[in-house]
Design an enzyme around this catalytic site. Structure first.
Site, PDB file in Angstrom:
ATOM      1  N   TYR A  83      -8.854  -3.244 -16.898  1.00 39.62           N
ATOM      2  CA  TYR A  83      -8.187  -2.300 -15.982  1.00 39.62           C
ATOM      3  C   TYR A  83      -8.861  -0.929 -16.023  1.00 39.62           C
ATOM      4  O   TYR A  83      -9.183  -0.350 -14.983  1.00 39.62           O
ATOM      5  CB  TYR A  83      -6.706  -2.211 -16.379  1.00 39.62           C
ATOM      6  N   VAL A 121       6.709   0.858 -21.703  1.00 41.15           N
ATOM      7  CA  VAL A 121       7.628   0.936 -22.837  1.00 41.15           C
ATOM      8  C   VAL A 121       8.950   1.626 -22.462  1.00 41.15           C
ATOM      9  O   VAL A 121      10.019   1.211 -22.924  1.00 41.15           O
ATOM     10  CB  VAL A 121       6.930   1.605 -24.051  1.00 41.15           C
ATOM     11  N   ILE A 122       8.900   2.638 -21.597  1.00 42.95           N
ATOM     12  CA  ILE A 122      10.146   3.340 -21.250  1.00 42.95           C
ATOM     13  C   ILE A 122      11.061   2.421 -20.442  1.00 42.95           C
ATOM     14  O   ILE A 122      12.275   2.367 -20.665  1.00 42.95           O
ATOM     15  CB  ILE A 122       9.852   4.660 -20.502  1.00 42.95           C
TER      16      ILE A 122
HETATM   17  N1  LIG Z   1       2.549   3.727 -14.269  1.00 45.33           N
HETATM   18  C1  LIG Z   1       1.689   4.352 -15.069  1.00 45.33           C
HETATM   19  O1  LIG Z   1       2.005   4.732 -16.215  1.00 45.33           O
HETATM   20  C2  LIG Z   1       0.290   4.651 -14.581  1.00 45.33           C
HETATM   21  C3  LIG Z   1      -0.584   5.341 -15.440  1.00 45.33           C
HETATM   22  C4  LIG Z   1      -1.858   5.648 -14.986  1.00 45.33           C
HETATM   23  C5  LIG Z   1      -2.238   5.300 -13.702  1.00 45.33           C
HETATM   24  N2  LIG Z   1      -1.382   4.619 -12.899  1.00 45.33           N
HETATM   25  C6  LIG Z   1      -1.820   4.305 -11.519  1.00 45.33           C
HETATM   26  O2  LIG Z   1      -0.929   4.939 -10.612  1.00 45.33           O
HETATM   27  C7  LIG Z   1      -0.899   4.206  -9.398  1.00 45.33           C
HETATM   28  C8  LIG Z   1       0.540   3.972  -8.960  1.00 45.33           C
HETATM   29  O3  LIG Z   1       1.240   3.284  -9.977  1.00 45.33           O
HETATM   30  P1  LIG Z   1       2.754   2.798  -9.756  1.00 45.33           P
HETATM   31  O4  LIG Z   1       3.393   2.772 -11.084  1.00 45.33           O
HETATM   32  O5  LIG Z   1       3.361   3.532  -8.615  1.00 45.33           O
HETATM   33  O6  LIG Z   1       2.465   1.273  -9.342  1.00 45.33           O
HETATM   34  P2  LIG Z   1       3.310   0.313  -8.400  1.00 45.33           P
HETATM   35  O7  LIG Z   1       2.966  -1.087  -8.823  1.00 45.33           O
HETATM   36  O8  LIG Z   1       4.732   0.703  -8.330  1.00 45.33           O
HETATM   37  O9  LIG Z   1       2.644   0.602  -6.969  1.00 45.33           O
HETATM   38  C9  LIG Z   1       1.397   0.086  -6.583  1.00 45.33           C
HETATM   39  C10 LIG Z   1       1.549  -0.479  -5.178  1.00 45.33           C
HETATM   40  O10 LIG Z   1       0.272  -0.973  -4.737  1.00 45.33           O
HETATM   41  C11 LIG Z   1       0.533  -2.109  -3.940  1.00 45.33           C
HETATM   42  N3  LIG Z   1      -0.671  -2.932  -3.864  1.00 45.33           N
HETATM   43  C12 LIG Z   1      -1.243  -3.656  -4.865  1.00 45.33           C
HETATM   44  N4  LIG Z   1      -2.308  -4.335  -4.376  1.00 45.33           N
HETATM   45  C13 LIG Z   1      -2.411  -4.024  -3.058  1.00 45.33           C
HETATM   46  C14 LIG Z   1      -3.287  -4.427  -2.027  1.00 45.33           C
HETATM   47  N5  LIG Z   1      -4.277  -5.289  -2.254  1.00 45.33           N
HETATM   48  N6  LIG Z   1      -3.096  -3.919  -0.774  1.00 45.33           N
HETATM   49  C15 LIG Z   1      -2.082  -3.058  -0.537  1.00 45.33           C
HETATM   50  N7  LIG Z   1      -1.201  -2.642  -1.472  1.00 45.33           N
HETATM   51  C16 LIG Z   1      -1.360  -3.134  -2.710  1.00 45.33           C
HETATM   52  C17 LIG Z   1       1.673  -2.826  -4.664  1.00 45.33           C
HETATM   53  O11 LIG Z   1       2.346  -3.738  -3.801  1.00 45.33           O
HETATM   54  C18 LIG Z   1       2.542  -1.665  -5.106  1.00 45.33           C
HETATM   55  O12 LIG Z   1       3.575  -1.377  -4.191  1.00 45.33           O
HETATM   56  C19 LIG Z   1      -1.712   2.943  -9.636  1.00 45.33           C
HETATM   57  O13 LIG Z   1      -2.999   3.122  -9.096  1.00 45.33           O
HETATM   58  C20 LIG Z   1      -1.777   2.839 -11.154  1.00 45.33           C
HETATM   59  O14 LIG Z   1      -2.929   2.144 -11.574  1.00 45.33           O
HETATM   60  C21 LIG Z   1      -0.134   4.271 -13.302  1.00 45.33           C
END
Ligand SMILES: NC(=O)c1ccc[n+]([C@@H]2O[C@H](COP(=O)([O-])OP(=O)(O)OC[C@H]3O[C@@H](n4cnc5c(N)ncnc54)[C@H](O)[C@@H]3O)[C@@H](O)[C@H]2O)c1
Length: 299
Positions: free
Chosen positions: A135, A179-180
């Site tokens: 990732y 974790v949260i």
């Molecule tokens: N949650 C965390 O702690 C964290 C930390 C660092 C980075 N991120 C990054 O932040 C961003 C948002 O995270 P989040 O928690 O809102 O994730 P999330 O899973 O809630 O949202 C991601 C969205 O992307 C959509 N998606 C996935 N593949 C797709 C595709 N091929 N075409 C169109 N849509 C697609 C999913 O359906 C989902 O709704 C992501 O890029 C994630 O990698 C998250």
């Protein structure tokens, strides 16, 4: 500004729509329909890997915030090719569509996973990028494509590297939840909080609403080519996190220790000065306040 939010039905995007609604006109694109009110009626259904659909969707946008991703480290290990297809190829297709549609600015939501195991903490943006996970590798690779589209085509760009963000809108049913989400879900259902190892490992937790504000400030900034950490700057041990969940949960909570995870990163916390200096960001929601909301459903 007309803003296209990829991953528009996701957790972060739901807060982004709220952040953007006053000054901007935001629409989203996602594989699935949104469940959050802020996004309802604003999201087109398409796959970011679909070049033709993305070109159509990008038309008319001034800026793109690219949040769509395969978001799980665990899943990236189980299915590396799927991770690369979504996070690398999907990002490149979105960049190309943005470029062909004449979109001026591209904000990429990367991850602190690009740093790997920190050599020092707090981790600043100049820390070497040496991801340990598939990732983290796909996010870092996508970052390079964002930069290359900037230098090749003059597209303005910014990269935000969130550390661990959380909110009650994260999917509690996902086997990959953080974790949260696991702790608050267990606490609310009367199950013990299971700490892997002694709980001294630290993380930097930021509420997703704060991440969304950082993204808006970055979007509105005149500066080009920013890479910014998205964190609180506070190191919280997993044991302290569990104790805080226990403190704010309205029912009794037990804490248990289980075997440590192999190859877990020991300490991770963001240096956040650059985000403050460059775009004026600082955290508004404390961890305790953010955790309380899981039990009162107010944020
Ligand atoms: N949650 C965390 O702690 C964290 C930390 C660092 C980075 N991120 C990054 O932040 C961003 C948002 O995270 P989040 O928690 O809102 O994730 P999330 O899973 O809630 O949202 C991601 C969205 O992307 C959509 N998606 C996935 N593949 C797709 C595709 N091929 N075409 C169109 N849509 C697609 C999913 O359906 C989902 O709704 C992501 O890029 C994630 O990698 C998250």
């Amino acid at each position: 500004m007309k803003v296209l939010v990829t991953g528009g039905s996701g957790q972060l995007s739901s807060y982004l729509f709220e952040e953007l609604e006053k000054e901007h006109e935001a629409r989203g694109v996602d594989l699935r329909e949104p469940v959050f009110d802020s996004a309802k009626g604003k999201v087109d259904i398409a796959d970011i890997r679909d070049a033709e659909a993305m070109l159509d969707i990008c038309k008319g946008a001034d800026a793109i915030v690219h949040t769509a991703a395969q978001v799980s480290v665990q899943r990236s290990t189980e299915d590396p090719a799927f991770d690369v297809e979504t996070n690398v190829l999907g990002t490149v297709r979105t960049l190309k569509a943005a470029r062909d549609a004449g979109v001026a600015k591209f904000i990429f939501i990367s991850s602190a996973a690009v740093y790997g195991d920190p050599h020092y903490v707090p981790v600043d943006e100049e820390h070497p990028a040496a991801p340990l996970s598939i990732y983290g590798s796909s996010k870092l690779s996508a970052e390079y494509f964002v930069r290359a589209f900037g230098s090749s085509f003059g597209m303005k760009w910014a990269i935000v590297r969130p550390f661990n963000f959380y909110s009650p809108r994260a999917d509690p049913k996902s086997p990959y939840s953080g974790v949260i989400t696991k702790f608050t879900q267990n606490a609310a259902s009367g199950l013990p909080l299971r700490i892997e190892g002694d709980g001294s490992q630290t993380r930097d937790f930021l509420h997703a609403a704060d991440v969304a504000r950082l993204v808006r400030l970055t979007l509105e900034s005149k500066r080009d080519g920013l890479t910014l950490n998205g964190g609180s700057g506070q190191a919280t041990s997993i044991l302290d996190l569990a104790k805080t969940v226990k403190k704010v949960c309205p029912r009794p909570v037990n804490i248990e220790h289980v075997a440590p995870r192999t190859a877990d990163i020991k300490h991770s916390v963001a240096k956040v000065e650059r985000a403050r200096e460059m775009v004026g960001f600082s955290t508004r929601i404390s961890l305790e306040e953010g955790l309380k909301a899981f039990f009162s459903r107010t944020v």
